[in-house]
Write an enzyme that holds these catalytic residues in place. Structure first.
Site, PDB file in Angstrom:
ATOM      1  N   HIS A  27       0.802  -1.228   0.000  1.00  9.08           N
ATOM      2  CA  HIS A  27       0.000   0.000   0.000  1.00  9.08           C
ATOM      3  C   HIS A  27       0.837   1.282   0.000  1.00  9.08           C
ATOM      4  O   HIS A  27       0.298   2.372   0.001  1.00  9.08           O
ATOM      5  CB  HIS A  27      -0.982   0.025   1.178  1.00  9.08           C
ATOM      6  CG  HIS A  27      -0.326   0.262   2.508  1.00  9.08           C
ATOM      7  ND1 HIS A  27       0.247  -0.759   3.226  1.00  9.08           N
ATOM      8  CD2 HIS A  27      -0.136   1.384   3.234  1.00  9.08           C
ATOM      9  CE1 HIS A  27       0.750  -0.261   4.351  1.00  9.08           C
ATOM     10  NE2 HIS A  27       0.542   1.029   4.379  1.00  9.08           N
TER      11      HIS A  27
HETATM   12  C1  UD1 Z   1      -2.301   5.639   5.591  1.00  5.89           C
HETATM   13  C2  UD1 Z   1      -1.034   6.185   6.231  1.00  5.89           C
HETATM   14  C3  UD1 Z   1       0.059   5.139   6.183  1.00  5.89           C
HETATM   15  C4  UD1 Z   1      -0.398   3.829   6.770  1.00  5.89           C
HETATM   16  C5  UD1 Z   1      -1.705   3.383   6.129  1.00  5.89           C
HETATM   17  C6  UD1 Z   1      -2.234   2.173   6.843  1.00  5.89           C
HETATM   18  C7  UD1 Z   1      -0.605   8.604   5.991  1.00  5.89           C
HETATM   19  C8  UD1 Z   1       0.154   9.628   5.258  1.00  5.89           C
HETATM   20  N1  UD1 Z   1      -0.547   7.352   5.495  1.00  5.89           N
HETATM   21  O1  UD1 Z   1      -2.021   5.404   4.221  1.00  5.89           O
HETATM   22  O2  UD1 Z   1       1.177   5.590   6.926  1.00  5.89           O
HETATM   23  O3  UD1 Z   1       0.585   2.860   6.538  1.00  5.89           O
HETATM   24  O4  UD1 Z   1      -2.668   4.439   6.240  1.00  5.89           O
HETATM   25  O5  UD1 Z   1      -3.136   1.455   6.086  1.00  5.89           O
HETATM   26  O6  UD1 Z   1      -1.235   8.891   6.971  1.00  5.89           O
HETATM   27  N2  UD1 Z   1      -9.350   4.770   1.140  1.00  5.89           N
HETATM   28  C9  UD1 Z   1     -10.579   4.204   1.039  1.00  5.89           C
HETATM   29  N3  UD1 Z   1     -11.204   3.828   2.191  1.00  5.89           N
HETATM   30  C10 UD1 Z   1     -10.680   4.004   3.424  1.00  5.89           C
HETATM   31  C11 UD1 Z   1      -9.423   4.604   3.518  1.00  5.89           C
HETATM   32  C12 UD1 Z   1      -8.760   4.986   2.362  1.00  5.89           C
HETATM   33  O7  UD1 Z   1     -11.103   4.006  -0.055  1.00  5.89           O
HETATM   34  O8  UD1 Z   1     -11.319   3.629   4.432  1.00  5.89           O
HETATM   35  C13 UD1 Z   1      -8.618   5.137  -0.108  1.00  5.89           C
HETATM   36  C14 UD1 Z   1      -8.910   6.554  -0.588  1.00  5.89           C
HETATM   37  O9  UD1 Z   1      -8.927   6.535  -1.984  1.00  5.89           O
HETATM   38  C15 UD1 Z   1      -7.698   7.314  -0.105  1.00  5.89           C
HETATM   39  C16 UD1 Z   1      -6.589   6.268  -0.188  1.00  5.89           C
HETATM   40  O10 UD1 Z   1      -7.217   5.046   0.130  1.00  5.89           O
HETATM   41  O11 UD1 Z   1      -7.415   8.447  -0.875  1.00  5.89           O
HETATM   42  C17 UD1 Z   1      -5.427   6.531   0.755  1.00  5.89           C
HETATM   43  O12 UD1 Z   1      -5.877   6.671   2.112  1.00  5.89           O
HETATM   44  P1  UD1 Z   1      -5.015   7.524   3.165  1.00  5.89           P
HETATM   45  O13 UD1 Z   1      -5.594   7.363   4.507  1.00  5.89           O
HETATM   46  O14 UD1 Z   1      -4.815   8.908   2.687  1.00  5.89           O
HETATM   47  O15 UD1 Z   1      -3.599   6.865   3.103  1.00  5.89           O
HETATM   48  P2  UD1 Z   1      -3.176   5.330   3.171  1.00  5.89           P
HETATM   49  O16 UD1 Z   1      -2.548   4.983   1.882  1.00  5.89           O
HETATM   50  O17 UD1 Z   1      -4.317   4.526   3.656  1.00  5.89           O
HETATM   51  N1  UDP Z   2      -3.880  -5.763   8.473  1.00  7.10           N
HETATM   52  C1  UDP Z   2      -5.168  -6.293   8.545  1.00  7.10           C
HETATM   53  N2  UDP Z   2      -5.798  -6.599   7.382  1.00  7.10           N
HETATM   54  C2  UDP Z   2      -5.233  -6.421   6.153  1.00  7.10           C
HETATM   55  C3  UDP Z   2      -3.918  -5.883   6.100  1.00  7.10           C
HETATM   56  C4  UDP Z   2      -3.265  -5.554   7.273  1.00  7.10           C
HETATM   57  O1  UDP Z   2      -5.700  -6.494   9.632  1.00  7.10           O
HETATM   58  O2  UDP Z   2      -5.873  -6.727   5.139  1.00  7.10           O
HETATM   59  C5  UDP Z   2      -3.192  -5.422   9.719  1.00  7.10           C
HETATM   60  C6  UDP Z   2      -1.833  -6.039   9.877  1.00  7.10           C
HETATM   61  O3  UDP Z   2      -1.939  -7.344  10.406  1.00  7.10           O
HETATM   62  C7  UDP Z   2      -1.162  -5.070  10.832  1.00  7.10           C
HETATM   63  C8  UDP Z   2      -1.728  -3.738  10.403  1.00  7.10           C
HETATM   64  O4  UDP Z   2      -2.939  -4.032   9.718  1.00  7.10           O
HETATM   65  O5  UDP Z   2      -1.550  -5.318  12.167  1.00  7.10           O
HETATM   66  C9  UDP Z   2      -0.766  -3.047   9.492  1.00  7.10           C
HETATM   67  O6  UDP Z   2      -1.385  -1.971   8.911  1.00  7.10           O
HETATM   68  P1  UDP Z   2      -0.980  -1.404   7.483  1.00  7.10           P
HETATM   69  O7  UDP Z   2      -0.204  -2.390   6.740  1.00  7.10           O
HETATM   70  O8  UDP Z   2      -2.224  -0.882   6.876  1.00  7.10           O
HETATM   71  O9  UDP Z   2      -0.106  -0.114   7.873  1.00  7.10           O
HETATM   72  P2  UDP Z   2       1.416   0.098   8.318  1.00  7.10           P
HETATM   73  O10 UDP Z   2       1.727  -0.844   9.402  1.00  7.10           O
HETATM   74  O11 UDP Z   2       2.273  -0.048   7.112  1.00  7.10           O
HETATM   75  O12 UDP Z   2       1.415   1.517   8.773  1.00  7.10           O
END
Ligand code: UD1
Ligand code: UDP
Length: 359
Positions: A203
């Site tokens: 991601h």
């Molecule tokens: C965010 C965090 C990242 C973390 C990740 C965990 C920041 C800068 N990034 O990244 O550090 O590792 O969360 O998963 O804070 N979206 C949906 N539904 C949701 C959430 C997001 O459709 O419930 C889509 C939207 O198109 C959105 C994109 O995902 O624009 C990115 O979401 P965003 O929360 O901005 O960043 P992540 O890539 O999720």
């Molecule tokens: N995770 C989850 N379901 C998924 C992918 C990840 O429950 O489909 C959990 C994973 O086991 C871990 C956490 O989400 O506990 C990690 O989050 P993510 O990878 O979104 O973010 P990051 O750790 O890179 O910030």
């Protein structure tokens, strides 16, 4: 004490679950959800499975560019903090919700405690790296999961209020590992046998936003001689669709919706290997004793690499193919993330904290 905990994204729900459980034994907690993640499978499912109390506030900020998202959170969090007047604000990890929470509190002269402080990738192109550095420098209490994190802070001149407590994700894992084994049917649902599949999550913008990287990753996995289970983050699904790659995912890759925590733990625990660019998943692979191939050039979790259980391959197709077939960690796996009592250690420090509100 009245403590306001600020969460917003998937990994923060998991991190806050064990801390919140401990915290509520002695203190009052106000739980603030920024709404950064909002799909049921990215948010609510974790509150249900981990039995996290319903947030007192959901700010409903949602998605947006970094500036707009962080700025909207900053204003909305400030309003809640001014109303609730907590003695301390607790933030987790390195997302935009973390930075907004820390900044809103610091500007109101409310002490800030940062769980997962001191992590550094030394890659300022990662949005999380900026969030980490700024949050740490705005924090009064810094709870570090590893010795490396403590050393990183010291190198930046941050030594006061620093506590090495271990990793709260280990607390969460210990609490839920057996529950996952009993309740999750994920292996049957996706049709894989224990030990005979790969699990992957991707991601990071550095991968998802690059058609070249995603093509290389999917191409490498397509060459694997076993099934690959791929729970797809909404960002990744959107990018794959925009790159025109969703319809071209190789046949052995089973693309599924984001999983709940229990399914995810069970899926990881029985995988032959895990491929990921997630921070949390790298750690969990180590905790579960599953070899990890990290689809990044750097990591904050350097101990897992030094221990020989994690390898950094970036998005290079040849390297991914090679490590999928050849990577073999050593037998030993020392404790890196503490003893699974990080939440208790955090609560001990919070309860002893003598710093009072400045305002
Ligand atoms: C965010 C965090 C990242 C973390 C990740 C965990 C920041 C800068 N990034 O990244 O550090 O590792 O969360 O998963 O804070 N979206 C949906 N539904 C949701 C959430 C997001 O459709 O419930 C889509 C939207 O198109 C959105 C994109 O995902 O624009 C990115 O979401 P965003 O929360 O901005 O960043 P992540 O890539 O999720
Ligand atoms: N995770 C989850 N379901 C998924 C992918 C990840 O429950 O489909 C959990 C994973 O086991 C871990 C956490 O989400 O506990 C990690 O989050 P993510 O990878 O979104 O973010 P990051 O750790 O890179 O910030």
């Amino acid at each position: 004490m009245k403590i306001a905990s600020i969460v917003g994204a998937r990994p923060q729900f998991i991190k806050c679950a064990p801390v919140s459980r401990e915290l509520r034994k002695e203190h009052e907690e106000i739980l603030i959800h920024t709404g950064q993640h909002y799909d049921h499978g990215m948010s609510e499912v974790f509150f249900e499975e981990l039995r996290i109390p319903k947030p007192d506030y959901n700010l409903g900020i949602g998605s947006g560019t970094h500036g707009h998202q962080t700025g909207a959170m900053l204003g909305a969090i400030e309003d809640v903090l001014k109303k609730e007047r907590p003695d301390l604000v607790l933030v987790y990890g390195d997302t935009n919700s973390t930075l907004a929470g820390a900044l809103a509190a610091a500007k109101l002269h409310i002490p800030v405690a940062h769980v997962e402080a001191g992590l550094r990738s030394f890659d300022r192109r990662m949005p999380e790296e900026v969030n980490r550095v700024l949050t740490d420098h705005a924090s009064d209490l810094l709870f570090c999961p590893t010795e490396t994190a403590v050393a990183n802070l010291a190198a930046e001149g941050v030594t006061g209020g620093v506590h090495l407590v271990g990793d709260v994700m280990l607390d969460a894992m210990n609490y839920n590992r057996m529950v996952a084994e009993e309740r999750s049917r994920i292996l049957d649902e996706v049709g894989v046998e224990p030990g005979d599949y790969l699990a992957i999550t991707v991601h990071r913008p550095s991968n998802t936003d690059s058609r070249e990287n995603m093509t290389a990753i999917l191409g490498a996995l397509g060459e694997a001689d076993r099934p690959v289970v791929f729970p797809v983050h909404p960002r990744t699904r959107k990018c794959l669709s925009e790159h025109g790659l969703l319809a071209e995912v190789p046949e052995n890759i089973r693309v599924v919706e984001p999983l709940g925590y229990l399914d995810m733990i069970r899926l990881m625990a029985h995988a032959e290997k895990i491929l990921t660019d997630s921070g949390g998943v790298q750690k969990e692979a180590y905790m579960l004793g599953v070899p990890c191939i990290t689809l990044r050039e750097n990591t904050e979790w350097v101990e897992t690499v030094e221990a020989g259980w994690n390898v950094l391959v970036g998005a290079d197709k040849k390297s991914i193919v090679k490590f999928v077939s050849e990577f073999m960690p050593p037998r030993e796996r020392r404790y890196i993330f503490g003893n699974g009592d990080a939440s208790k250690e955090i609560l001990r420090s919070l309860s002893e904290y003598k710093g009072v509100r400045y305002g």
